[in-house]
Design a protein around this motif. Structure first.
Motif: not given
Ligand SMILES: Nc1ncnc2c1ncn2[C@@H]1O[C@H](COP(=O)(O)OP(=O)(O)OP(=O)(O)O)[C@@H](O)[C@H]1O
Ligand SMILES: [Mg+2]
Length: 274
Positions: A72-75, A91-92, A97-104
């Motif tokens: 549901a969070q992967r819009q 999209i990112i 967690i600090a410094n961590l980013n995700i392209a799902t």
């Protein structure tokens, strides 16, 4: 400030900014620990203050799940960026967690294999969209699907280095030699600068004779390309994703988490010194 001076200053500023180092975690064999490696290394790098971007480039979306990012969070996902429907910045998702980013990713990404086929310069699409954010991070980690199709080729073309997790099993060596041949082809034709950072021995079982034999063969064939740290088979690592947590956070004292922390240090020393 005159336009010319401004342009010069801007150019120098841009040159001084450091470009992220891009790693693909790749092995066409399924279930060898690619995603587990990505999730735990990315978290450890972020905890050592590296600005990290993880690109979940597998339609299975396991890396997204492993970080606790549910469907549901992967819009907006990497598929939207590849197909030009969204920018990378849109999209990112920043992780807690600090410094961590995700392209799902979601299963939608599987359509890319077909859709990309009609793109001009289709092998370069990920590299092209990544350039938008390449100066915003120290390190980008791309989780590849278990195949050598167009998605994996895009990941390899966008990368500086590759990390290859492998299990010490009889057929692993055959798979590895096929992978190394593909990497040579990519290097020759699409990305001359691509390097193998190293091979990571995963789900390692010291008591197993076959593991030992395969390890001896791999180390003698690839020598210092094989990381000293092997990741043991450890139940805490396999439990962690069902809690939406990286193993190194779920149980930092477990043998598996400790191994990934040690491995992260080895990689940082190898790749980020100097
Ligand atoms: N060191 C380990 N000890 C125990 N279980 C592990 C370990 N590493 C991975 N696993 C488990 O093995 C399974 C496969 O791991 P993982 O999903 O990381 O592999 P993968 O190479 O990404 O798979 P795929 O090719 O399907 O993407 C998962 O259930 C994972 O939790
Ligand atoms: Mg995976």
């Amino acid at each position: 400030m005159k336009q010319f001076e401004f342009n010069q200053k801007y150019k120098t500023m841009k040159e001084n900014r450091k470009r992220a180092k891009v790693f693909s975690v790749v092995n066409q064999k399924g279930g060898v620990g690619k995603t587990t490696t990505i999730v735990n290394l990315a978290t450890t790098f972020a905890m050592t203050k590296k600005r990290v971007l993880v690109i979940d480039f597998d339609p299975q979306g396991n890396a997204s799940t492993g970080f606790g990012i549910f469907q549901a969070q992967r819009q907006k996902t990497i598929y939207d960026a590849i197909s030009g429907e969204a920018t990378m910045k849109e999209i990112i998702i920043p992780h807690k967690i600090a410094n961590l980013n995700i392209a799902t990713s979601t299963v939608d990404l599987s359509a890319c294999e077909v859709e990309l086929a009609s793109f001009d310069k289709r092998e370069y699409r990920l590299r092209q969209i990544l350039s938008e954010v390449i100066y915003d991070y120290d390190c980008v980690l791309i989780d590849c699907p278990p195949s050598l199709g167009l998605l994996t080729i895009n990941a390899l073309v966008a990368s500086d280095s590759i990390l290859i997790p492998m299990q010490c099993e009889f057929f692993s060596l055959e798979g590895l030699s096929h992978l190394l041949t593909t990497l040579d082809l990519i290097k020759e034709n699409l990305n001359h600068d691509l390097k193998i950072s190293g091979i990571i021995l995963t789900m390692h079982d010291r008591r197993n004779k076959l593991t030992e034999q395969v390890e001896v063969d791999v180390r003698s064939f690839l020598q210092e390309k094989v990381f000293k740290t092997a990741v043991p088979r450890n139940v805490r690592l396999s439990e962690a994703p069902s809690h939406g947590m990286p193993g190194v956070i779920y149980d930092p004292r477990s043998q598996g988490a400790q191994a990934y922390m040690k491995l992260a240090k080895e990689i940082l020393d190898r790749e980020f010194q100097g």
